[in-house]
Enzyme design. Structure first.
Site, PDB file in Angstrom:
ATOM      1  CG  HIS A  22      -6.464  -0.089  -0.977  1.00  0.00           C
ATOM      2  ND1 HIS A  22      -6.062  -1.052  -1.251  1.00  0.00           N
ATOM      3  CD2 HIS A  22      -5.854   0.920  -1.917  1.00  0.00           C
ATOM      4  CE1 HIS A  22      -5.010  -0.944  -2.270  1.00  0.00           C
ATOM      5  NE2 HIS A  22      -5.075   0.280  -2.780  1.00  0.00           N
TER       6      HIS A  22
ATOM      7  CE  LYS B 293      -7.650   0.531  -5.491  1.00  0.00           C
ATOM      8  NZ  LYS B 293      -6.739  -0.432  -5.955  1.00  0.00           N
ATOM      9  CB  THR B 294      -7.199   2.401 -11.974  1.00  0.00           C
ATOM     10  OG1 THR B 294      -6.544   2.821 -10.646  1.00  0.00           O
ATOM     11  CG2 THR B 294      -6.898   3.868 -12.669  1.00  0.00           C
TER      12      THR B 294
ATOM     13  CB  SER C 296      -2.545  -4.312  -6.903  1.00  0.00           C
ATOM     14  OG  SER C 296      -1.981  -3.853  -8.249  1.00  0.00           O
TER      15      SER C 296
ATOM     16  NE  ARG D 144       2.699  -1.257  -1.758  1.00  0.00           N
ATOM     17  CZ  ARG D 144       2.360  -2.239  -0.934  1.00  0.00           C
ATOM     18  NH1 ARG D 144       3.070  -2.351   0.258  1.00  0.00           N
ATOM     19  NH2 ARG D 144       1.573  -3.272  -1.237  1.00  0.00           N
TER      20      ARG D 144
ATOM     21  CG  ASP E 284      -5.030   3.566  -4.697  1.00  0.00           C
ATOM     22  OD1 ASP E 284      -5.463   2.402  -4.687  1.00  0.00           O
ATOM     23  OD2 ASP E 284      -3.869   3.614  -4.327  1.00  0.00           O
TER      24      ASP E 284
ATOM     25  NE  ARG F 252       1.503   0.228  -9.725  1.00  0.00           N
ATOM     26  CZ  ARG F 252       0.254   0.055  -9.037  1.00  0.00           C
ATOM     27  NH1 ARG F 252      -0.752   0.847  -9.160  1.00  0.00           N
ATOM     28  NH2 ARG F 252       0.031  -0.845  -8.414  1.00  0.00           N
TER      29      ARG F 252
ATOM     30  CE  LYS G  98      -1.190   2.428  -2.437  1.00  0.00           C
ATOM     31  NZ  LYS G  98      -2.615   2.521  -2.318  1.00  0.00           N
TER      32      LYS G  98
END
Length: 532
Positions: free
Chosen positions: A221, A243-244, A239, A60, A258, A323, A201
């Site tokens: 988030h 989390k994932t 990031s 981003r 997410d 990704r 996003k």
């Protein structure tokens, strides 16, 4: 039109889009993959996943994200370095230019939605100028049933055209690339960047405005999963904090990795897929993500092992932010629909590269609000030019770039829900121990998983806790399947004085960062943070 699910292409004249070329509507993943290959925009890897290079932008661009400043947003948006205002006249001008630009282009149109369940569902129409970007939307947004497309009415529209570039001198943008959200017209314009995460996003930012502002639903988030007994856990983190990885637990049902909403009734996923980091991915460490890289998955900015079609997941040749997107049902134990009960446990994940935070500690409700507003993690040396030692990062609510409202709005909602639902909150350090990055070592993923498992199975309920002398969070004296020496980080440092100095240094950074919340009535909450 090629291989659409249904025959009727939607009338796009209301958007002033009347393509003189071909319009592809609601294509299957197979058709989108085939078109991407025929256009030489992608390759297949050895497992059948589509591999693309997003070009100049591999992440981003927060400084190029704008929100139209008008009567709806002027007094409600928290304008800052992430929420950058742009006048409506510049949006209108860019809209005219981008739709004219698309007139002689092939375009791919997809109707989908965000927010699992019928109560909060928001219909979204996406228009892309590449087939693989449309595949990303198939993966990441919620896929409607065929009968739902008959009278589909989009509430929001995303127009993504990487082939269109802005003129900063006349368009009031910072550069050729841009992402602009118009809350009044319910349109997101994206140009000059092919990084697909801008679409994801963009809609997340929309929901972070509309859900708390209009429906009093907390947008978050975080990832979420649920046990067989119906107990839900949330995982907040920036990031790279896990989390994932940590929510993809084969012994629990995945709600999402997410973005979620927390209503009075439940937790619900915003998305229909996962967007996982691939750097250093291995089947041994993250089997569910690894096995999801197959036909239909879209892999971004990886390279192949020399003279093969096997992905080199260790390579940072293009970017560290490699990704993969894939539908949620690529995870075998994903819940459908993606809805869970109100949570019993919340985990704040931080990658502390200074090596001073405990690998697990318990937070009071007030400490939870403090750490939520702080949103701490640390970048490690070598990830960016000029970084030679760990650098602290504070991203409020673990997602500052996506929050249009003042952070206190989200923190107060979280605090109320923690109290009302009697939720336990934990701070998990997935970073370093025994010293800072370069001296110590990364906390083993197996230990982190054991700590989280112990919480979820209530195995810490009868364990004694004691406060950390500087951060004041509560450390357990023992944890199943985790060496006791690891639980208090000072015990893992050879030089205890050096540990205390480093811990005090990090505490000072927390305190300095929190000063900005004192001006909005949070002086008292600072007492629940660290002391120097």
């Amino acid at each position: 039109m090629t291989n659409s699910i249904i025959c009727n292409i939607p009338d796009l004249s209301y958007l002033n889009i009347e393509s003189e070329s071909e319009i592809h509507y609601q294509l299957s993943p197979e058709s989108l993959i085939q078109q991407s290959l025929e256009l030489n925009q992608a390759q297949l890897n050895d497992t059948g996943a589509l591999v693309v290079n997003t070009g100049r932008f591999t992440g981003r661009s927060p400084k190029d994200k704008f929100i139209v400043n008008d009567m709806l947003t002027n007094a409600s948006v928290h304008w800052n370095d992430f929420n950058i205002p742009i006048e409506a006249k510049y949006f209108d001008s860019l809209y005219t230019k981008i739709t004219k630009h698309l007139k002689d282009k092939q375009i791919w149109v997809r109707d989908a939605s965000v927010c699992a369940g019928q109560k909060n569902k928001v219909n979204v129409r996406v228009i892309n100028d590449t087939p693989w970007a449309n595949l990303f939307c198939f993966n990441m947004f919620i896929r409607p049933k065929e009968e739902e497309l008959t009278d589909f009415k989009p509430e929001w529209t995303i127009i993504q055209a990487p082939s269109f570039k802005a003129d900063p001198e006349t368009d009031d943008t910072r550069s050729e690339n841009f992402s602009i959200i118009n809350f009044s017209k319910k349109i997101i314009l994206i140009g000059g960047t092919a990084y697909t995460g801008e679409m994801k996003k963009g809609m997340f930012t929309v929901l972070n405005f509309t859900l708390p502002f209009e429906k009093k639903i907390l947008s978050m988030h975080c990832s979420a999963n649920m046990g067989e007994d119906g107990t839900t856990a949330l995982f907040f983190g920036l990031s790279g904090t896990g989390k994932t990885t940590l929510s993809a637990d084969p012994d629990r049902k995945l709600i999402g990795d997410d973005e979620h909403g927390w209503s009075d009734e439940n937790i619900f996923n915003f998305e229909g897929g996962c967007y996982a980091k691939c750097i250093d991915l291995s089947k041994e460490k993250e089997p569910q993500i690894f096995n999801a890289i197959r036909s239909g998955a879209l892999v971004e900015n990886t390279v192949f092992v020399k003279d093969s079609d096997e992905i080199n997941f260790a390579s940072k040749e293009i970017t560290e932010n490699t990704r993969v997107s894939y539908p949620l049902d690529y995870i075998s134990n994903a819940i459908e629909p993606s809805i869970g009960n109100n949570p019993k446990n919340i985990f704040f994940l931080t990658c502390d590269a200074y090596g001073v935070l405990p690998p697990i500690s318990r937070l009071s409700a007030r400490q939870a609000m403090y750490h939520f507003l702080s949103g701490y993690t640390a970048k490690i040396a070598g990830t960016e030019a000029g970084i030679t030692e760990p650098v602290s990062t504070f991203s409020t609510c673990f997602g500052a770039p996506f929050l249009p409202l003042h952070p206190v709005t989200y923190a107060e909602m979280l605090g109320e829900k923690i109290e009302k639902n009697k939720v336990k909150v934990w701070l998990i350090n997935t970073g370093w121990t025994g010293g800072a990055y370069g001296t110590g070592e990364r906390i083993k993923l197996t230990y982190t998983r054991s700590m989280i498992k112990a919480v979820l199975e209530n195995k810490l309920d009868n364990i004694n806790f004691y406060p950390h002398p500087i951060f004041k969070t509560e450390i357990p004296e023992a944890c199943p399947e985790v060496p006791a020496i690891l639980l208090n980080p000072i015990n893992t440092w050879k030089d205890k004085v050096a540990y205390t100095e480093k811990a005090q240094s990090l505490a000072a950074k927390f305190i300095a960062n929190f000063v900005k919340y004192q001006s909005v009535g949070y002086d008292d909450l600072s007492k629940d943070g660290p002391v120097v």
